[in-house]
Design an enzyme around this catalytic site. Structure first.
Site, PDB file in Angstrom:
ATOM      1  N   LYS A   1       1.036  -1.249  -0.069  1.00  0.00           N
ATOM      2  CA  LYS A   1       0.102   0.073   0.168  1.00  0.00           C
ATOM      3  C   LYS A   1       0.819   1.236  -0.007  1.00  0.00           C
ATOM      4  CE  LYS A   1      -3.968  -2.136   2.092  1.00  0.00           C
ATOM      5  NZ  LYS A   1      -4.699  -2.621   3.406  1.00  0.00           N
TER       6      LYS A   1
ATOM      7  N   GLN B   1      -4.978  -1.755   9.517  1.00  0.00           N
ATOM      8  CA  GLN B   1      -4.829  -2.870   8.816  1.00  0.00           C
ATOM      9  C   GLN B   1      -5.496  -3.994   9.613  1.00  0.00           C
ATOM     10  OE1 GLN B   1      -3.408  -3.233   5.897  1.00  0.00           O
ATOM     11  NE2 GLN B   1      -4.015  -5.589   6.127  1.00  0.00           N
TER      12      GLN B   1
ATOM     13  N   ASP C   1     -11.173   2.997   4.156  1.00  0.00           N
ATOM     14  CA  ASP C   1     -11.722   1.645   4.152  1.00  0.00           C
ATOM     15  C   ASP C   1     -13.151   1.484   3.790  1.00  0.00           C
ATOM     16  OD1 ASP C   1      -9.609  -0.074   3.552  1.00  0.00           O
ATOM     17  OD2 ASP C   1      -9.137  -0.641   5.538  1.00  0.00           O
TER      18      ASP C   1
END
Ligand code: NAD
Length: 283
Positions: free
Chosen positions: A53, A97, A120
């Site tokens: 990422k 994460q 997200d």
């Protein structure tokens, strides 16, 4: 018949090229889009995802901030880090994460993220926006799945879609996005009775189970579009999806490979969410 293989890397490249131009326009206004990632503990797969990422950010001109926290981080320490990043003017989008180490409460942690900085789309505000069809941040993998299907020209309106898996990060939001595209959606899960017969009627199959070879050729209607979300590490170290790719490609109309399918486009959508958050900040 042999399926058209949907190239996730090419689709991701196209998205990233468009984003790079938008990043330049933001920079002309003095804004560098910033994405922060918090990684708690030393899960090897998560380390790889976070590294990828950060690299993708750099290649697109997005500033990336990675916060690595030790395995024994407390809930309060994690919340304090999220709150600090919520207030960082150089950061427009933030993700934690997952999975977190077992002693930490994921739902509580996600609740600390400002919905406007939610990279997200996992906060309750953005999940609610998806459910009600209002403006919000979409989760990256489901958004990428729709991008792949549309890019390949798969008809969605009126199609019967079977989504296998009902997780909050893949299965449920994918089902809602397909519904938004006017597909008729069935969600299958571990308690579904006669799953093969449900799946075999579908024009679109999305497999998000986490079991290699779960979707076999006999489950697939000839000509169906098969999107393989699964990422499974085999005994010999190779990566495999949830679909028996070699056999299913003989029956399906379209199929995504693993690797090189949903994975790259998921990262491209994360970058899109970060750029869109910066654009909203600039307005
Ligand atoms: P999860 O474990 O949270 O959910 C798995 C789902 O599969 C559950 O809803 C469960 O009901 C269903 N399931 C399990 N066994 C089943 C069975 N026998 N029959 C029918 N359904 C069954 O997983 P997740 O987070 O949704 O991820 C699914 C897979 O996708 C994993 O392999 C994960 O690594 C992968 N993934 C890939 C990406 C990507 O970017 N490519 C992103 C997220 C997840």
């Amino acid at each position: 018949m042999s399926a058209t293989i949907i190239d996730g890397k090419a689709a991701a490249e196209k998205v990233r090229a468009g984003l790079a131009e938008r990043v330049l326009r933001l920079k002309q206004k003095g804004i560098v889009p910033g994405l922060a990632v918090i990684l708690v503990g030393d899960n090897p797969a998560s380390q790889i995802y976070v590294r990828n990422k950060a690299r993708a950010c750099e290649n697109t001109g997005i500033h990336s901030r990675v916060e690595r926290m030790p395995e024994n981080t407390t809930q309060e320490q994690l919340h304090a880090m999220i709150r600090e990043i919520n207030g960082d003017p150089a950061i427009h989008a933030l993700l934690v994460q997952l999975p977190l180490p077992g002693h930490l409460n994921e739902a509580e942690a996600l609740r600390q993220i400002l919905p406007a900085k939610d990279a997200d789309g996992f906060t309750l505000a953005n999940a609610g926006a998806l459910l009600t069809g209002t403006k919000g941040v979409l989760p990256c993998t489901p958004r990428g799945i729709i991008e792949l299907l549309k890019g390949a020209g798969v008809p969605l309106q009126g199609a019967h879609a079977a989504v296998i898996g009902r997780s909050n990060i893949v299965g449920k939001p994918t089902a809602l996005l397909l519904l938004r595209e006017n597909a008729t959606v069935t969600v299958c899960h571990s308690r579904t009775r006669d799953l093969a017969s449900v799946v075999s009627k579908a024009d679109i199959v999305v497999a998000a189970v986490g079991r290699p070879g779960f979707v076999t050729a006999d489950m697939i209607k000839p000509g169906a579009a098969v999107i393989d979300v699964g990422i499974n590490r085999l005994g010999d170290g190779r990566l495999a999806g949830d679909v028996d790719f070699d056999r299913v490609r003989e029956t399906a109309g379209w199929i995504t490979p693993v690797p090189g399918g949903v994975g790259p486009v998921t990262i491209a959508m994360l970058l899109a969410n970060a750029v869109e958050a910066a654009e909203a900040y600039a307005r």
